[in-house]
Design an enzyme around this catalytic site. Sequence first.
Site, PDB file in Angstrom:
ATOM      1  N   TYR A   1     -16.263   2.314   7.437  1.00  7.06           N
ATOM      2  CA  TYR A   1     -14.750   2.489   7.422  1.00  7.06           C
ATOM      3  C   TYR A   1     -14.425   3.199   8.711  1.00  7.06           C
ATOM      4  CZ  TYR A   1      -9.984   4.105   6.478  1.00  7.06           C
ATOM      5  OH  TYR A   1      -8.734   4.254   6.356  1.00  7.06           O
TER       6      TYR A   1
ATOM      7  N   GLY B   1       0.831  -1.241   0.032  1.00  5.35           N
ATOM      8  CA  GLY B   1      -0.050   0.120   0.103  1.00  5.35           C
ATOM      9  C   GLY B   1       0.796   1.235   0.103  1.00  5.35           C
TER      10      GLY B   1
END
Length: 316
Positions: free
Chosen positions: A144, A12
């Site tokens: 989230y 990432g």
Amino acid sequence: MKEKVLITGFNGEIGSKILQELVKRGKSVIALDITDAKQEIASVKYIKDSILNFKLINHLFENNNITEVYHFAALLSQTAYKNPELANETNEKASKNLIDSACSHGINNGDMTRFFFPSSIAVYGPRKIDNASEQDIIKPTTVYGNNKLIIEQYGSRIHEESISKNIGLDFRSIRFPGVISYDTVPSGGTTDYAPQMIDCAKSNRLFECKLSPETTLPFIGIDKTVLSIIDMMNLDRIDSKLRAFNVEEVNFSVKQLKDFLLTKFPSFKITFKEDKNFQSVADSWPSSLNCSRANKYLNFQSEQSFESFVENILNR
């Protein structure tokens, strides 16, 4: 047994930079991700698998002396919105398992396993506020945000239990605003409009913005992001019950960024097509963050103008 560092989600935006930095500092790293490494470093042990593979996670702790964990594997805000069940499995259940495994490993070794968790301004809500402190209203409106808050609280609780016995888990977390890199254009996050807009301006491509021009959000550059994580994890002790700290370098509106980029790239074209989901999320996140606690406990400092912040990204 040699001390090891475990990084999840190493491919990432942040994980890849942390991996490189830890290798530079001579750390022995185990790197886990669901995708293949884009570029392999000879000294790193790479594993292509999921953090949902609990058997693998337990195996890693049982067969390695893992003293530090950097946990970046996650579904981002807009991706989590589209797949809430997978988000709960990945962001919540798997994160709890990783924390439990790290804590058990610390107990078995009579030590404290340091654990870094990247939290987010997504924990805030339900309305936009300025100069948000860590203990302001925290009622996230997104899957989230709820995932992040639950893990913040879970890790903090396990940390307190560990501190009382002086073995187990040393949990450390930073609530990041939007992160802007000079070499990566992320997607799947609400704040990703900024690096996407910058990339389009530099390459003279049309950018369609999903947020209103007045929307203001806080941001941090990737270099400061990496430095803040490394500095936090290098502290022998953080003498605070607060385990998740705010950081930001600048905050600006969509219009401010657009206007500044037009001074650098006059032919840049941008259109606005507001996405109700993106906008509703952005409207629940802070316009700016109070970083006084990070300054006190982590020595986090940032004095930079909006213009110099964007200039630094453009010039990399």
